[in-house]
Scaffold this motif. Sequence first.
Motif, mmCIF file in Angstrom:
data_model
loop_
_atom_site.group_PDB
_atom_site.id
_atom_site.type_symbol
_atom_site.label_atom_id
_atom_site.label_comp_id
_atom_site.label_asym_id
_atom_site.label_seq_id
_atom_site.Cartn_x
_atom_site.Cartn_y
_atom_site.Cartn_z
ATOM 1 N N UNK A 1 0.845 -1.182 0.000
ATOM 2 C CA UNK A 1 0.000 0.000 0.000
ATOM 3 C C UNK A 1 0.882 1.234 0.000
ATOM 4 N N UNK A 2 0.260 2.387 -0.114
ATOM 5 C CA UNK A 2 1.017 3.622 -0.208
ATOM 6 C C UNK A 2 1.266 3.966 -1.666
ATOM 7 N N UNK B 1 6.272 0.791 -6.825
ATOM 8 C CA UNK B 1 4.864 1.123 -6.842
ATOM 9 C C UNK B 1 4.147 0.621 -5.616
ATOM 10 N N UNK B 2 3.209 1.438 -5.158
ATOM 11 C CA UNK B 2 2.254 1.014 -4.156
ATOM 12 C C UNK B 2 0.867 1.184 -4.750
ATOM 13 N N UNK B 3 -0.141 0.790 -3.980
ATOM 14 C CA UNK B 3 -1.513 0.845 -4.501
ATOM 15 C C UNK B 3 -1.915 2.250 -4.951
ATOM 16 N N UNK C 1 -7.225 -1.253 0.286
ATOM 17 C CA UNK C 1 -6.091 -1.629 1.128
ATOM 18 C C UNK C 1 -6.396 -1.124 2.531
ATOM 19 N N UNK C 2 -5.468 -1.287 3.433
ATOM 20 C CA UNK C 2 -5.779 -0.942 4.815
ATOM 21 C C UNK C 2 -5.962 0.568 5.026
ATOM 22 N N UNK D 1 -3.335 -7.797 -0.416
ATOM 23 C CA UNK D 1 -3.725 -9.057 0.223
ATOM 24 C C UNK D 1 -5.188 -9.096 0.667
ATOM 25 N N UNK D 2 -5.641 -7.937 1.188
ATOM 26 C CA UNK D 2 -7.010 -7.846 1.678
ATOM 27 C C UNK D 2 -7.980 -8.465 0.686
ATOM 28 N N UNK D 3 -7.671 -8.323 -0.599
ATOM 29 C CA UNK D 3 -8.571 -8.784 -1.646
ATOM 30 C C UNK D 3 -8.366 -10.234 -2.023
ATOM 31 N N UNK D 4 -7.193 -10.752 -1.645
ATOM 32 C CA UNK D 4 -6.812 -12.052 -2.194
ATOM 33 C C UNK D 4 -7.627 -13.187 -1.615
#
Length: 722
Positions: A421-422, A482-484, A504-505, A533-536
């Motif tokens: 993320x970020x 890269x981040x989200x 993401x969080x 990951x949250x989506x995985x």
Amino acid sequence: VVFVQVAVDVPVDKQFDYSAPDAGIEDIGRRVIVPFGRKRVLGVIVAVGRPATPTAQIKSVEAILRDDSRLPPDVLALLEFAADYYRHPIGQVVFAALPPALRRGRALTLHVEQHFRLTSQGREAKLPARAQRLRRTVETLRERGVQSAPELAAAGATAALLRDLIARGWIALTLEPERIYKKACTHLQLTAEQQEALDRIAPHLTEYGVWLLHGITGSGKTEVYLQLVERVLARGGQAMVLVPEINLTPQLEARFRARFPQVEQVSLHSNLAEVERAQRWLKASAGVARVVLGTRLAVFTPMPRLALVVVDEEHDASFKQNDGLRYSARDLAIYRAKARGAPVVLGSATPSLESYHHAQRGRYRMLTMSQRAHAQARLPAIRLVDLRVNNAEHGLTDPLTRALAGRLAAGEQSLVFINRRGYAPVLYCPHCAWTSGCPRCSVKLVFHRKDQRLWCHHCGHSEPPPRHCPSCGNADLQPLGEGTQRVEDALQRHFPPARILRIDRDAVRGRDAWHQVAQRVGSGEADILVGTQLLAKGHDFPRITLVGMLNVDAALVSPDFRATERLFSLMLQVAGRAGRGELPGEVLIQTTFPTHPLFDWVLRQDYAAFARALLIERKTTGFPPFVHHALLRIESANEEAAQEFARAAAAGARALNSGNITIYDAVPAPLARLAGRTRMQVLAESPSRTKLQEFLQTWQRELTAKNARHVRWALDVDPQEL
Ligand code: ADP
Ligand code: ZN
Ligand code: ZN
């Protein structure tokens, strides 16, 4: 006098003796208030019996809380096992297992709604024509069986009317678990594989056994759980269903509720208000809640009629707790099922190698489902995008953006997966190669665009980005990687009209946030999801037809021997989000190492071949599940103290070792500095779990005896990260 042994929340591995004149064995498992040093503290009675301390020194308990919170013998036995196996003080284990509201010395009672049922008289009584409310109340009960007071109130029953009906002998108070169990209507025609899985487990529902349900994503494992739970409920049992992730509970909860509307069900996780969590725990503990759905902490929930345990996504690392009591909820769930004589079902598309190995050796029984349940759904096609020939701009290559454009034109959903993320994982000076590191940890600070700050994802430190390079003064610092957030920006520039949803969080915070996101995705309000990951894990979004994975290379070069196993299951899990409905799915994985052997199995989506190959490799190189690990984790604000303690611990371990155990040299932890503290570790390994356990006991005693100052240490048995 009677003596009781009390577990208290202190880091000392012993029980404390107290006298309690009016205590009996029925008080084992109850909370007590006891004098402790100069304080009064809460404890839990773990035994009644002869004291180990001279009786003259024994103080007496102040109060025994005889409320609804008593821990039953099977849970106490589980906690004692966990304390012993994970080398953690019994008092701290007991308190870790209690919901927070119970860690305070207040009595707690279960608020049960009153429930009413008809008596045989009530069933046959002729109803007076004119008494409208009475008719409606009795008719409701005749139709629906047991009803709660509020349900009857909705039918027009006043408190006075209920009293009147009780006086007539027509209705009686009842406990909810007696609710008549109506057979759930199952709408789904089971697939042959689902049917076979059920048929194999069904004859063994009243005995212990571990079933490894290896079913590809979308094969309908949940339906198998539901039907097993249904059978257990029909016999009056309770079922425990563990999931790896809080965000998975609402979706699953909804499915269970829809299937079993008449039974009480609770979900348990850390994101609940204290009182609510305690009440749910009490409901399970009283046997009122028949289905308990929860994250790892739910494994300790008292359930007097527990008859089935399900661990969904059993391979997931989050079943292992990474601080305090470092338990594996999956392993404790198995222990619990065994003690209980109940079956446990471990479900996964990519089982852990440990579980797969047990299944191959016949200790677990394997059930395989290799087809998607939806008639039209097939496995997605997976393709690699070679980053050596395709340039990635802000993480996105041409083949991926073309594929995304295609889905947008077709009105279908896509998912872009990135593990960070970020905005960018590091700020970088092209001039002198300076990078933004965390001052307190051995990691880079991640640049977040929204608040224009650098954040440490490990210790939470944040600072504004420097205007000039702190090292050479160059004013042109650049984000690297890269981040989200960066990918979201880039996608928005590429596809201005697209509705992009970042998951993401940072974007999904708070209790209902996830629910809202899931609804927006489900109802088609988003075209492209960008997520971590949250989506995985496990979510079922049938409209997604394309998945892009941006950056999987780090795991391919990681020193952790489990990294490839984790990456493999991550890739299959993420790929599993594509093509779950009627539309075919496609997966693009961007990598610099397309010839890595892992991708052979990924492209064929062949877990079994992957597992066989990795198990052979683990066997030849001597890694779990062929050996067992325990890791001594050490940290200190003082670097030398940490190093010194680690060296001494390793030397001490070698001196103790009577063969069978391998002690590796003390080394810095992968995250060598965290929040200003130096971290070291010492690995102990043995082919024999028993030998390792025996060794750990003495090693722990020696380490404790060192009385190390300025150093914190902990043993991690079966560590998941090295
Ligand atoms: P898994 O947990 O194995 O990934 P799910 O249980 O979530 O799979 O099922 C995937 C999808 O298939 C869901 O939408 C579910 O409703 C559907 N499904 C499951 N079993 C059947 C069946 N027997 N017939 C039709 N659809 C099914
Ligand atoms: Zn510079
Ligand atoms: Zn930090």
